[in-house]
Enzyme design. Structure first.
Site, short mmCIF file in Angstrom:
data_model
loop_
_atom_site.label_atom_id
_atom_site.label_comp_id
_atom_site.label_asym_id
_atom_site.label_seq_id
_atom_site.Cartn_x
_atom_site.Cartn_y
_atom_site.Cartn_z
N LYS A 22 97.41 -47.99 -90.11
CA LYS A 22 98.77 -48.85 -89.57
C LYS A 22 98.96 -49.78 -90.77
O LYS A 22 100.49 -49.92 -91.06
CB LYS A 22 98.61 -49.54 -88.16
CG LYS A 22 99.55 -50.42 -87.95
CD LYS A 22 99.27 -51.05 -86.75
CE LYS A 22 98.53 -52.41 -86.50
NZ LYS A 22 99.17 -53.66 -87.20
N CYS A 117 102.60 -65.50 -82.87
CA CYS A 117 102.14 -64.71 -82.16
C CYS A 117 100.93 -65.16 -81.48
O CYS A 117 100.63 -66.12 -81.65
CB CYS A 117 102.06 -63.08 -82.79
SG CYS A 117 101.00 -63.42 -83.86
N ARG A 122 100.73 -68.38 -87.80
CA ARG A 122 101.30 -67.32 -89.12
C ARG A 122 102.50 -67.54 -89.78
O ARG A 122 103.64 -67.18 -89.78
CB ARG A 122 101.48 -65.81 -88.05
CG ARG A 122 100.12 -65.82 -87.41
CD ARG A 122 100.16 -64.12 -86.91
NE ARG A 122 100.10 -62.95 -88.13
CZ ARG A 122 100.10 -61.92 -87.76
NH1 ARG A 122 100.16 -61.32 -86.91
NH2 ARG A 122 99.73 -60.89 -88.99
N ASP A 311 90.27 -58.36 -88.02
CA ASP A 311 90.67 -57.41 -87.25
C ASP A 311 89.49 -56.61 -86.39
O ASP A 311 89.77 -55.67 -85.57
CB ASP A 311 91.61 -56.10 -87.76
CG ASP A 311 93.02 -56.83 -88.40
OD1 ASP A 311 93.35 -57.93 -87.88
OD2 ASP A 311 93.47 -56.23 -89.18
N ILE A 333 90.15 -66.61 -90.49
CA ILE A 333 91.44 -66.16 -90.88
C ILE A 333 92.81 -66.64 -89.78
O ILE A 333 93.72 -67.21 -90.26
CB ILE A 333 91.44 -64.73 -91.01
CG1 ILE A 333 90.45 -64.00 -92.02
CG2 ILE A 333 92.93 -64.23 -91.55
CD1 ILE A 333 90.36 -64.41 -93.42
N ARG A 403 100.62 -50.05 -79.99
CA ARG A 403 100.93 -50.62 -81.20
C ARG A 403 100.07 -50.21 -82.47
O ARG A 403 100.82 -49.90 -83.65
CB ARG A 403 101.15 -52.22 -81.48
CG ARG A 403 102.27 -52.98 -80.77
CD ARG A 403 102.10 -54.39 -80.78
NE ARG A 403 101.69 -54.61 -82.35
CZ ARG A 403 101.17 -55.34 -82.72
NH1 ARG A 403 100.40 -56.55 -81.95
NH2 ARG A 403 101.09 -55.61 -84.09
#
Ligand code: EPU
Length: 437
Positions: A22, A117, A122, A311, A333, A403
């Site tokens: 992605k 978000c 961010r 992630d 992060i 998503r």
């Protein structure tokens, strides 16, 4: 609205294919703005984020079409538009990567700021700093970045993209795609080294860009006058692969994760080895996991690539929730990326937040519960938790997982998981009653 129902405790067995990445595909789709020729993308995953970005590109004059072989063909037909509206950009942050190509090629752009978000604030200051270094005039007006190149176009420069949290992935993509049309040489120092950025570079090179240092923190870009069409195959999704590897180690049987690039997963393999997980990389690159053993509690700290990826932090937390001992997980992060912790605790996990860290005390077993997906990777962590828990887990708001995980229900069901997607009637009732939807 849909939910997943998972009946946990079944052993996973068999082979699961990895889809295209992605986070590589999204900026590569934006690269279609750099030419009026055709860009053909193979292994482009079918995901909600991709569809949303295709909508943004359509507004910007770029048509896209899925071919029967699954590849995605993009062609820019109209270069007169350069406004990316809030309604679309706010649905997915990846679409902010239209800014660089618009500025480089069309020399002006008006792109909505994506907003915060659930994983944190961010900011985009590094994107703007990098583009300003190339001579762009940038202002923030009414929630939009209004960008203009100087009369002769952007000019090459030295750009430093480092920050306290490392580099920036989408910021590197933006500056890179602006720099391919800048006059002279651009050097991006402290560029993101994520495999997704290297993949974007390879696609740009196939389109005629001149880039050196691909995969390293120093990218040198020699500006060119025009780019042309190309065909490009997206790299396998390392985060999807890592998610299946963790699921396999916890809930297998023997699971073959097929079509990944194991070299992108060294940090995960390192933690799994430390935790005593049983897995091997076969000569063809298949990652074979052997589940069943209880893992040892093992600390993990997220870092930019090649460090442990943010992630996969949520999925690792699920693994540690049922490990033997106490693990310290530190998020470097996105320091607030812990919404999954509260949901895992509803399933019996013992987790305590301490600033940017979470202390996870392993329990013997999780128990199924109704839980709420809050972001993409948090949802993946809950799916894995549901697979290993006793009893039934209902995961609500699964649009988050749509998503970024292609056919996750079908892929896990093919491994023998008892997982179904069904309509979430309670959610519909809640929405009708004026609750949050
Ligand atoms: N940052 C700044 N200023 C900036 C940009 C970033 O301070 O201008 C900071 C961020 O706050 C963060 C760090 O730098 O602390 C790294 O953020 P980065 O810009 O690299 O993140 P991103 O490009 O917005 C991409 C992925 C994320 C992934 C991160 C980190 C895409 C579409 N998104 O986001 O993927 O977590 O890199 O690897 O590529 C996901 O797929 O679930 C996801 C969130």
């Amino acid at each position: 609205m849909d939910r997943f129902r998972i009946r946990g405790g079944l052993r996973l067995r068999g082979a699961v294919p990895v889809s295209g990445s992605k986070n590589a595909a999204l900026p590569i789709l934006c690269a279609s703005l750099l030419t009026t020729d055709t860009l053909k993308i193979r292994r482009a995953p079918v995901l909600r984020d991709m569809e949303n970005l295709q909508r943004v590109l359509e507004v910007l004059g770029t048509a896209s079409e899925r071919l029967p072989d699954g590849s995605l063909v993009l062609k820019t037909l109209d270069e007169s538009k350069s406004i990316a509206p809030y309604e679309l950009v706010s649905t997915m942050r990846g679409s902010f990567a239209v800014l660089g190509p618009l500025l480089g090629r069309r020399r002006s752009a008006r792109v909505s700021l994506p907003g915060g978000c659930v994983i944190g604030v961010r900011p985009v200051d590094l994107h703007l700093k990098g583009l300003r270094a190339l001579g762009a005039d940038l202002r923030v007006e009414e929630g939009y970045v209004v960008a203009n190149a100087p009369p002769g176009g952007l000019r090459g420069a030295r750009v430093y993209l480092g920050s306290a949290n490392g580099s920036t992935v989408l910021g590197t993509a933006n500056v890179l795609m602006a720099a391919v049309y800048a006059r002279g040489k651009t050097v991006i120092e402290s560029a993101a080294c994520e495999p997704e950025i290297a993949d974007l570079c390879r696609c740009l090179v196939a389109m005629g860009a001149r880039i050196e240092g691909i995969g390293s923190p120093t990218l040198e870009i020699q500006g060119v006058d025009d780019l042309h069409g190309a065909e490009h195959s997206i790299i396998p999704d390392r985060i999807e692969a890592g998610t299946f590897v963790i699921a396999g180690v916890l809930a297998g049987g023997t699971v073959d994760v097929v079509g990944a690039r194991p070299e992108d997963l060294d940090a995960l393999f390192d933690r799994l080895t430390e935790a005593g997980a049983k897995f091997e990389v076969l000569p063809d690159g298949t990652i074979r996991t052997h589940g069943g053993a209880t893992l040892r509690a093992t600390d993990a700290t997220t870092h930019p690539h090649p460090g442990f990826p943010t992630d996969l932090q949520a999925q690792w937390m699920t693994a540690m929730a049922v490990a033997d001992g106490v693990a310290l997980i530190t998020e470097r992060i996105f320091q607030d990326r812990y919404t999954h912790a509260a949901e895992l605790m509803r399933m019996g996990a013992q987790i305590r937040r301490e600033g940017p860290s979470a202390i996870v005390r392993g329990v013997r077993a999780l128990s199924g519960a109704p839980v709420m997906a809050s972001d993409l990777r948090a949802s993946a962590a809950l799916v894995i938790a549901g697979l290993v828990a006793h009893g039934e887990t209902f995961i609500r708001r699964v649009y988050h997982i749509d998503r970024g995980y292609e056919c996750i229900v079908e892929k896990l069901a093919a491994l023998g998981a008892d997982i179904v997607r069904e309509e979430d009637r309670a959610m519909a009732t809640e929405a009708a009653a004026g609750g949050e939807s």
